[in-house]
Design a protein around this motif. Sequence first.
Motif, short mmCIF file in Angstrom:
data_model
loop_
_atom_site.label_atom_id
_atom_site.label_comp_id
_atom_site.label_asym_id
_atom_site.label_seq_id
_atom_site.Cartn_x
_atom_site.Cartn_y
_atom_site.Cartn_z
N GLU A 1 3.58 6.81 -5.30
CA GLU A 1 3.55 7.01 -6.75
C GLU A 1 3.14 8.42 -7.16
O GLU A 1 3.86 9.08 -7.93
N GLY B 1 0.79 -1.22 0.00
CA GLY B 1 0.00 0.00 0.00
C GLY B 1 0.83 1.27 0.00
O GLY B 1 0.39 2.30 -0.54
N SER C 1 1.32 2.96 -3.38
CA SER C 1 0.19 3.73 -3.91
C SER C 1 0.25 5.17 -3.43
O SER C 1 -0.20 6.09 -4.12
#
Length: 314
Positions: free
Chosen positions: A140, A134, A137
């Motif tokens: 990014e 996670g 995410s």
Amino acid sequence: MGVRDIGLPERVPSGGGLPRRVSIWEVGPRDGLQNEKAIVDVGVKLEFLDRLAEAGLTTLEATSFVHPKWVPQLADAERLLEGLVRRDGVRYPVLVPNERGLERAFAAGVGDIAVFGSATETFAKRNLNSTVDGQFSMFEPTIGRALAEGLRVRGYLSMCFGDPWEGPVAVEQVVRAGKRLLDLGCFQLSLGDTIGVATAGQVERLLNAFTEAGVGIDKLAVHFHDTYGQALANTLAALHRGVSTVDSSAGGLGGCPYAESATGNLATEDLVWLLDGLGVEHGVDLGSLVRTSVWMAERLGRPSPSNVVKALAG
């Protein structure tokens, strides 16, 4: 308090493909001070940064845009950067945990940032309130926006050798997480021994695993804590594998607010003494650096844990 003038250690170059020059990534102003319980005045922090630059350090990790609730010591990040007199040739990266932190970095005119990931699930939960998968995410969009705006992004990976809750960390697990940070666009990956349990053999094994996975040694840096007195030995092992960027903290300051077993970072003075003895260039004036750490120790009200500082401060 003065500094003893006993000269530099005898230069005896070692074999094994040591780099000609090592870049020191000074983390004292951020990682070194973040765990201090008493709030250090922003004026002291600014003078600390200026003294470190005067000593010849060219990468000074200035502060972090983490939420002040989690690291109160760094709640003055904006004020510090507003008051910072930037020197030519010196970079002042800041730690940015997420897009909110990135917005603050943009507003402060920062040119270099770092993101901080975890190789283990427990530390990802405790430090980032996420999972190992996670966290990417979250990274990014932060890294993507930073790169689009022309910022340099460094990746930190913590718990690369051992985790206080999970124990030894599988090499494959570290390589997988590290490659994902590099694939997102980080120009460099700093491998952290967050609780200071690594040994030289583990360091060699992990660096070999990264190169076998196609990661160039020039993309890797090391970040050691000295809990078991192994930080210098581990650094030497990394140097012999070709690593040429080493994180350290002036005076050996530091710890980790999310891992109670983490003690101080590798002291920059101890690193400089090692490099001088090996004939490896670094650009730092040891006497000036020791005086800076003595000065900071006086302001913190306790002696520096650095062996070289203790030996030279008279």
